[in-house]
Design a protein around this motif. Structure first.
Motif, PDB file in Angstrom:
ATOM      1  N   THR A 316      37.976  42.439  47.542  1.00 47.27           N
ATOM      2  CA  THR A 316      37.079  43.575  48.206  1.00 47.27           C
ATOM      3  C   THR A 316      37.052  43.095  49.673  1.00 47.27           C
ATOM      4  N   LEU A 318      35.221  43.378  53.255  1.00 49.89           N
ATOM      5  CA  LEU A 318      34.017  43.770  54.011  1.00 49.89           C
ATOM      6  C   LEU A 318      34.210  43.599  55.595  1.00 49.89           C
ATOM      7  N   SER A 363      33.078  40.354  42.995  1.00 55.59           N
ATOM      8  CA  SER A 363      32.431  41.221  43.408  1.00 55.59           C
ATOM      9  C   SER A 363      31.358  41.573  42.693  1.00 55.59           C
ATOM     10  N   LEU A 366      28.299  42.234  44.637  1.00 53.77           N
ATOM     11  CA  LEU A 366      28.712  43.032  46.068  1.00 53.77           C
ATOM     12  C   LEU A 366      27.446  44.018  46.569  1.00 53.77           C
ATOM     13  N   VAL A 370      25.544  43.661  50.063  1.00 52.31           N
ATOM     14  CA  VAL A 370      25.645  44.667  50.982  1.00 52.31           C
ATOM     15  C   VAL A 370      24.452  45.139  51.324  1.00 52.31           C
ATOM     16  N   SER A 381      32.414  48.599  52.780  1.00 53.33           N
ATOM     17  CA  SER A 381      33.105  47.690  51.729  1.00 53.33           C
ATOM     18  C   SER A 381      34.131  48.599  51.338  1.00 53.33           C
TER      19      SER A 381
END
Ligand code: ASP
Ligand code: MG
Length: 463
Positions: A316, A318, A363, A366, A370, A381
């Motif tokens: 992932t 970001l 993740s 995640l 975030v 993301s």
């Protein structure tokens, strides 16, 4: 002396063990010391049995122990000489009776400690090493069994035990060369014991580590890790078939490749060998004549800039922008503090004054991460990204590598780029959908010409 390590699939059946015997026999004049993993998926099965026991699933764990005994007995009987069958059955009985007692004890306690996990997990290698010893005799070799717990001495960190190197090396040096006079020494990987003699294990996949430790302890001329691939290739075969075999690679390069997704070998496991300057070879037990890949401590002189292209998929990306203007300090700290709190490792980072791009592999947290970051920054993301990584010691002193990458990838959107501090890799992020075309284009760019001293051309695809 050489150390030869065979993993679970290499000893999973009578046929596989017979293949191993052939490979070892052909190298007998080099005085092999053989390290084996548990047969097939035995370690997983043992751990499943332990779990069933503490959950009180009596019928279930007894059945599983029974199946595991059947499996070992069935395969072993096909490779053990007639005159040793009685001994084999007796030893299997002893081991499985002991295991059953242990598991029943766990069921009563209803609790699984790291120490009991090791006690149970050790049976896989104890059995496989014993069976392989008898099998070698069946196939006409002199073979001697060595219980690894006599020589691999560790601390008490059960399931992740760390060897006491001086003590282990001195025991290996005292025991193994003498035994090797009598025949091929066969020992189980993965297992060891504390000073007090309590069984420990070195962590999952620990047999490679055992092989490296054994090799270092006896000053082996070479350590061979027998697997099911031809060695390290210039490209991940699941992404781009037809990569060329890398004949020699430095430990630093191999470590970098492993970190970026090449699954052949975990580099930490061969450190004991590299420290003693003992080369580690990756070889294919299904194609024993292929010379594999040699991992060495020193840098390898090479005409090519790049040795291999590795990919780490499903990561992932970001992008984090500071919402306040140029917060002079503390921005990075605040960002990384969030990842730290959620125990999420960050793989790649690129920064500018007000923004940070980074990648994570795990993740799991995640959404929360975030949310936390959004308290002080703007965050986007994107899932389904891939890190593509060029590895090679020459990258550090060859100008123009990045230009060649950009030219080759004309039309592909590079999301982020970074040159590792180690200077032996150049990595960048592309969308998962672009990974095949990215690797194909880079492979063409960097491996059309090959230094024959370092690479073996794959003629099948590139004829
Ligand atoms: N048998 C152990 C495991 O499955 C160790 C090894 O195979 O390397 O993790
Ligand atoms: Mg393994």
């Amino acid at each position: 002396m050489i150390v030869m390590k065979f993993g679970g699939t290499s000893v999973e059946s009578a046929a596989a063990i017979e293949r191993v015997a052939g490979i070892v026999k052909a190298r007998q004049e080099r005085t092999p010391v053989v390290v084996v993993s548990a047969m097939g998926k035995t370690t997983n099965k043992l751990l499943a049995i332990a779990n069933a026991a503490i959950h009180g699933e009596r019928h279930d764990y007894l059945q599983q122990i029974h199946d595991l005994r059947d499996y070992h007995s069935r395969e072993a009987r096909r490779v053990v000489p007639l005159e040793h069958r009685v001994e084999l059955d007796r030893t299997l009985d002893e081991h499985f009776q002991e295991l059953t007692e242990l598991v029943k004890g766990l069921a009563v306690l209803g609790e699984l400690t790291p120490r009991s996990i090791d006690a149970i997990g050790s049976y896989g290698e104890r059995l496989s090493s014993y069976i392989v010893t008898l099998a070698f005799r069946h196939f006409g070799m002199q073979a001697v069994h060595l219980d690894s717990r006599r020589v691999i001495v560790t601390d008490k960190r059960h399931t992740q035990a760390v060897p006491n190197f001086p003590e282990t090396y001195s025991r290996l040096a005292a025991v193994v060369p003498a035994l090797a006079q009598e025949g091929v020494v066969v020992m189980g990987g993965f297992i060891g014991s504390t000073e007090e003699g309590v069984t420990t294990t070195l962590g999952r996949g620990g047999s490679d580590f055992t092989a490296a430790i054994a090799g270092a302890g006896i000053g082996a001329e070479e350590i061979q890790i027998w697997t099911d691939v031809d060695g390290m290739l210039t490209a991940d075969p699941t992404i781009l078939p037809g990569g060329h075999r890398v004949k020699t690679i430095s430990f630093a390069e191999a470590a970098e490749l492993a970190y970026f997704g090449a699954k052949v070998l975990h580099p930490a496991t061969v450190v004991p060998a590299i420290e003693k300057n003992i080369p580690v070879l990756i070889l294919n037990s299904r194609r024993p004549d292929v010379p594999g890949t040699r991992i060495v401590a020193q840098t390898v002189a090479c005409e090519n800039v790049v040795k291999s292209i590795a990919c780490k998929r499903k990561i992932t990306l970001l992008n984090i922008h500071s919402t306040r203007m140029l917060m002079a300090h503390g921005f990075l700290r605040r960002i990384f503090e969030v990842f730290d709190r959620f125990e999420t490792p960050v793989d790649m980072v690129a920064t500018s004054e007000v923004s940070v791009s980074l990648t994570i592999d795990n993740s799991q947290h995640l959404d929360t991460i975030v949310k936390e970051l959004r308290q002080f920054a703007e965050v986007e993301s994107e899932k389904d990204q891939t890190i593509v990584c060029l590895v090679g010691e020459n990258i550090r002193h060859t100008p123009g590598v990045a230009r060649r990458v950009f030219d080759a990838l004309d039309g592909i959107n590079i999301r982020m780029i970074s040159q590792g501090a180690s200077l032996l890799n150049l990595s960048f992020v592309v969308a998962e959908k672009d990974v095949t075309s990215t690797v194909a284009a880079l492979h063409e760019e960097f491996f059309s010409e090959l230094d024959p001293a370092v690479f073996e051309r794959n003629e099948a695809v590139h004829a």
